[in-house]
Design a protein around this motif. Structure first.
Motif, PDB file in Angstrom:
ATOM      1  N   THR A   1      -2.246  -4.021  11.841  1.00  0.00           N
ATOM      2  CA  THR A   1      -1.600  -2.936  11.371  1.00  0.00           C
ATOM      3  C   THR A   1      -0.594  -2.373  12.623  1.00  0.00           C
ATOM      4  O   THR A   1       0.723  -2.101  12.414  1.00  0.00           O
TER       5      THR A   1
ATOM      6  N   TYR B   1      -4.897   6.814   3.035  1.00  0.00           N
ATOM      7  CA  TYR B   1      -4.489   6.285   4.382  1.00  0.00           C
ATOM      8  C   TYR B   1      -5.427   6.063   5.369  1.00  0.00           C
ATOM      9  O   TYR B   1      -5.838   5.211   5.989  1.00  0.00           O
TER      10      TYR B   1
ATOM     11  N   ARG C   1       2.071   9.532  10.715  1.00  0.00           N
ATOM     12  CA  ARG C   1       2.712  10.013   9.503  1.00  0.00           C
ATOM     13  C   ARG C   1       1.410   9.283   8.574  1.00  0.00           C
ATOM     14  O   ARG C   1       1.005  10.018   7.451  1.00  0.00           O
ATOM     15  N   GLN C   2       1.053   8.139   8.769  1.00  0.00           N
ATOM     16  CA  GLN C   2       0.114   7.436   7.852  1.00  0.00           C
ATOM     17  C   GLN C   2      -1.324   8.484   7.791  1.00  0.00           C
ATOM     18  O   GLN C   2      -1.895   8.563   6.863  1.00  0.00           O
ATOM     19  N   TRP C   3      -1.594   8.555   8.956  1.00  0.00           N
ATOM     20  CA  TRP C   3      -3.074   9.518   9.228  1.00  0.00           C
ATOM     21  C   TRP C   3      -3.197  10.730   8.547  1.00  0.00           C
ATOM     22  O   TRP C   3      -3.972  11.109   7.879  1.00  0.00           O
TER      23      TRP C   3
ATOM     24  N   THR D   1     -12.544   3.460  13.587  1.00  0.00           N
ATOM     25  CA  THR D   1     -12.436   2.255  14.197  1.00  0.00           C
ATOM     26  C   THR D   1     -11.034   2.262  15.029  1.00  0.00           C
ATOM     27  O   THR D   1      -9.990   3.048  14.532  1.00  0.00           O
TER      28      THR D   1
ATOM     29  N   PHE E   1       0.753  -1.366   0.043  1.00  0.00           N
ATOM     30  CA  PHE E   1       0.066   0.064  -0.045  1.00  0.00           C
ATOM     31  C   PHE E   1       0.871   1.169  -0.095  1.00  0.00           C
ATOM     32  O   PHE E   1       0.674   2.186  -0.775  1.00  0.00           O
ATOM     33  N   ASP E   2       1.862   1.272   0.984  1.00  0.00           N
ATOM     34  CA  ASP E   2       2.671   2.442   0.882  1.00  0.00           C
ATOM     35  C   ASP E   2       3.316   2.681  -0.178  1.00  0.00           C
ATOM     36  O   ASP E   2       3.623   3.731  -0.807  1.00  0.00           O
TER      37      ASP E   2
ATOM     38  N   LEU F   1       2.324   6.104  12.922  1.00  0.00           N
ATOM     39  CA  LEU F   1       1.025   6.123  12.844  1.00  0.00           C
ATOM     40  C   LEU F   1       0.317   7.373  12.341  1.00  0.00           C
ATOM     41  O   LEU F   1      -0.315   7.731  11.586  1.00  0.00           O
TER      42      LEU F   1
ATOM     43  N   PHE G   1      -8.353   3.816   9.058  1.00  0.00           N
ATOM     44  CA  PHE G   1      -8.480   4.251  10.383  1.00  0.00           C
ATOM     45  C   PHE G   1      -9.947   4.558  10.496  1.00  0.00           C
ATOM     46  O   PHE G   1     -10.446   4.799  11.663  1.00  0.00           O
TER      47      PHE G   1
END
Ligand code: SF4
Lengths: 553, 143
Positions: free
Chosen positions: A285, B132, A150-152, A279, A7-8, A148, B136
């Motif tokens: 993850t 991304y 960074r991804q968000w 969630t 994905f990244d 986390l 979440f």
């Protein structure tokens, strides 16, 4: 090390393609220069004084040998054979051509790196403690949290057009090496009464023209609530932050004008509204992120020789710190050679660092916000070999934390916004204090220099801060004293009138002499002395018998 | 004339063609009409609309400039308050922002004819890679 998932990998490649397309649409007129600008910035491309600059993210300062070698390759191929490490754990290349940048971004993607959101009015590269995962005082490794985030925050659809840039720092230790209180959001890892890990959330720190220390909005935030809580803060800021004046647009001004209690109420209301949208991050993850920062397989049972060579001993004293394991050490490689440009490394030096990391440091490197490179895990038995290899590469300067370990922004030499030179001042100060014995006698002293009021050199939090201004066409340098970026954060106080380019280095020398004069003994640092005795002896040293110590510089 | 951009491309303003009318959020209490269009300005409180959601068919949020991202947060807030009607971004948005507009809850973007000429349909419909954030968030309130 965090390794990219499919994905990244797909995400960064798609992003490079999209940027290539944006460049093409800029050229065919679909995008105006105004419309192109935020896209260019959000892909790390900034327009400097002489040319474009590409700012590459080193997320939370962590990289490996392969990545460092690729940075060296990029420096050779598209730049002039060097790169500049910044105070935000980025590396900047100062001479790329616009047409080359998509290829540079592809070369970064080849080694799981990118330049996404290193500029622009969005959430920037998340920074963290350069000793993460190695420090003895750590409550918990801050890097999984930083990853986390960074991804968000990457391409977050709601927060790409904020009132202004937004910086987040995470620290996992009570000794704050990430300057959390000088960020828009600072997160400190803490435990609650029953020992559960969480965060203390600080908001509204920042330097620039209105320096402010961040304040607590939430004393304890459970780990699981992190992303919705951050989202609530950003949501309130995006709607309510000022957009009428870019110098008043950071969240620190909103916090100041609204009051921290009212701001907290609004954040909590938004948090209640949106938390149900999240969630809990998928355990797989989280486990994968956690696992990618696992400690290396530490070598044991090696004999540690005593160190006899005085040059090596001197380097160990200043550049080597205690690791959480007694048989290992954390090595800081100074990028502040006497008379050099703080934070610059040549491509040969980058390759040497990669080689040393691979051979002696479990293939781990860090970039510190103090513009040095860290080898976080080195067996003490290897210190002599590491020192010898660094020496070979001209990277053995023994000055970490000392007066010549200076932070300086690019200033007039590169920056379009600069009002004065900063790099040459750093070079001259380090040359003035060249004698290492004198430096060691002076002890811990952080000098930070900015070339304009934007404060990229963090002068407000330097023990001695220097701000270069333009007064009627003449460079003038203002001094502040007593700044501190750590858990005891403070903004430095102005001494009085400024100094000319010729006067500033002697002025710094007088300050240091005054300190040596009034300190209780050599264990009392410059900052401690300043806190004990206050401004007067330093003012006297700077301005002597000048009748009037003017407020205006 | 405006152009309405949706996932199927450029189209006319069907709401207006069918006789739909816009009132400003502050005038909402003055009318008892249903199937309303409401203009929600950037500094208005979306919470004030909650009691009227039933009779609103479309909420339109203006973007004074593509660099002013308040509209993204307003859309998100309306969705998290439970608004399920149509949501439109209008004004100076650029094609690269379409995917972001969709992700925060907008259904469509209203642009003027000049912009539609400068940035033709294919530029708006460039496939958006998954982001991304989807990792979440629950899909509970996703538009
Ligand atoms: S402080 Fe000013 S001169 Fe220095 S890098 Fe920042 S904007 Fe440029």
């Amino acid at each position: 090390m965090y390794a990219y998932t499919d994905f990244d990998q797909a995400f960064v490649r798609e992003r490079v393609d999209a940027f290539r397309d944006q460049v093409a649409r800029r050229i065919n007129g679909s995008l105006t220069e105004d419309e192109f600008k935020p896209h260019r910035l959000m892909n790390g491309l900034y327009l400097q004084l002489h040319a474009y600059m590409l700012r590459v993210a080193i997320p939370y300062g962590t990289l490996d040998g392969r990545q460092m070698r690729q940075l060296a390759m990029i420096a050779d191929r598209w730049d002039k054979g060097y790169g500049h490490f910044t105070t935000r754990q980025n590396i900047q290349f100062n001479w790329p051509k616009l047409a080359d940048t998509p290829a540079m971004l592809d070369a970064l993607a080849d080694v799981e790196m990118h330049a996404i959101q290193t500029s622009g009015n969005c959430i920037r590269n998340v920074t963290s403690d350069h000793f993460a995962g190695a420090a003895a005082d750590e409550i918990e490794d801050p890097r999984p949290t930083a990853e986390l985030i960074r991804q968000w925050s990457t391409d977050h659809p709601e927060f790409l057009y904020l009132p202004r840039k937004f910086k987040i720092a995470v620290t996992g230790s009570p000794n704050d090496r990430a300057a959390a209180k000088a960020h828009d959001i600072g997160l400190r890892m803490v435990r609650d009464d029953i020992g559960a890990p969480g965060y203390e959330v600080l908001v509204g720190g920042g330097l620039g023209r209105t320096p402010m220390i961040a304040r607590v909005v939430r004393a304890f935030l459970p780990k699981a609530d992190l992303l919705p809580y951050l989202e609530a803060i950003l949501h309130v800021y995006n709607l309510e932050g000022r957009r009428d004046n870019k110098y008043k647009a950071r969240i620190k001004i909103l916090a100041h004008e609204t009051g921290i209690d009212e701001l907290r109420t609004r954040i909590e209301a938004a948090f209640e509204r949106i938390r149900g949208d999240f969630t809990a991050p998928d355990p797989a993850t989280v486990a994968r992120i956690q696992g990618s920062f696992a400690a290396p397989d530490f070598a044991t049972d090696r004999e540690i020789p005593t160190i006899a060579d005085p040059a090596l001993r001197s380097w160990v004293d200043t550049n080597v710190a205690d690791h959480r394991r007694a048989d290992h050490a954390m090595v800081t490689v100074s990028l502040k050679p006497i008379g050099g440009t703080p934070g610059d490394a040549t491509s040969d030096q980058m390759r040497a660092l990669a080689e040393i990391a691979e051979t002696y440091a479990y293939d781990e490197l860090r970039i510190s916000h103090e513009q040095n490179v860290v080898l976080p895990h080195v067996h003490r038995a290897d210190l002599p070999a590491v020192y010898a290899a660094l020496r070979e590469a001209g990277l053995h300067t023994a000055n970490v934390g000392l007066v010549s370990d200076i932070i300086a922004c690019p200033g007039m030499d590169y920056c379009a916004l600069a009002t004065a030179r900063s790099i040459p001042i750093a070079q001259e100060i380090s040359t003035a204090f060249e004698d290492i014995r004198r430096q060691r006698d002076i002890g811990e002293l952080k000098i930070k220099i900015s070339g304009c009021i934007n404060a990229c050199g963090h002068h407000h939090v330097g023990h001695i801060g220097i701000l270069g201004l333009d007064r009627a066409g003449v460079e003038t340098y203002q001094i502040t004293l007593g700044g501190d970026a750590t858990e005891t954060a403070a903004i430095g106080e102005r001494t009085g009138r400024g100094f000319s380019y010729e006067e500033i280095v002697p002025a710094v020398e007088r300050l240091v002499d005054a300190y040596l004069e009034v300190r209780e003994d050599e264990t009392e640092t410059f900052l401690e002395t300043y806190r004990r005795v206050g401004m007067t002896p330093f003012k006297d040293a700077l301005y002597g018998s000048e009748e009037e110590v003017g407020r205006a510089a | 004339m405006s152009v309405i951009v949706t996932d199927t491309g450029f189209g006319p303003d069907v709401f207006v063609e069918n006789g739909g009318q816009f009132v400003s959020a502050s005038d909402l209490a003055l009318t008892s009409a249903t199937r309303l269009g409401v203009d929600l300005f950037n500094d208005a409180d979306p919470g004030a609309l909650v009691d009227h959601f039933e009779r609103i068919a479309l909420i339109r949020i203006p973007f004074p400039s593509f660099a002013d991202g308040r509209g993204f947060s307003l859309a998100r807030q309306l969705r998290s308050l439970g608004y399920t009607g149509r949501l439109r971004a209008s004004g100076h948005l650029i094609s690269d922002q379409y995917k972001h507009a969709r992700k925060v809850g907008f259904d469509e973007v209203e642009i003027d004819f000049d912009l539609a000429t400068r940035q033709p349909e294919p530029q708006w419909l460039r496939a958006a890679a998954p982001g991304y954030l989807e990792k979440f968030r629950s899909s509970r309130k996703a538009a």
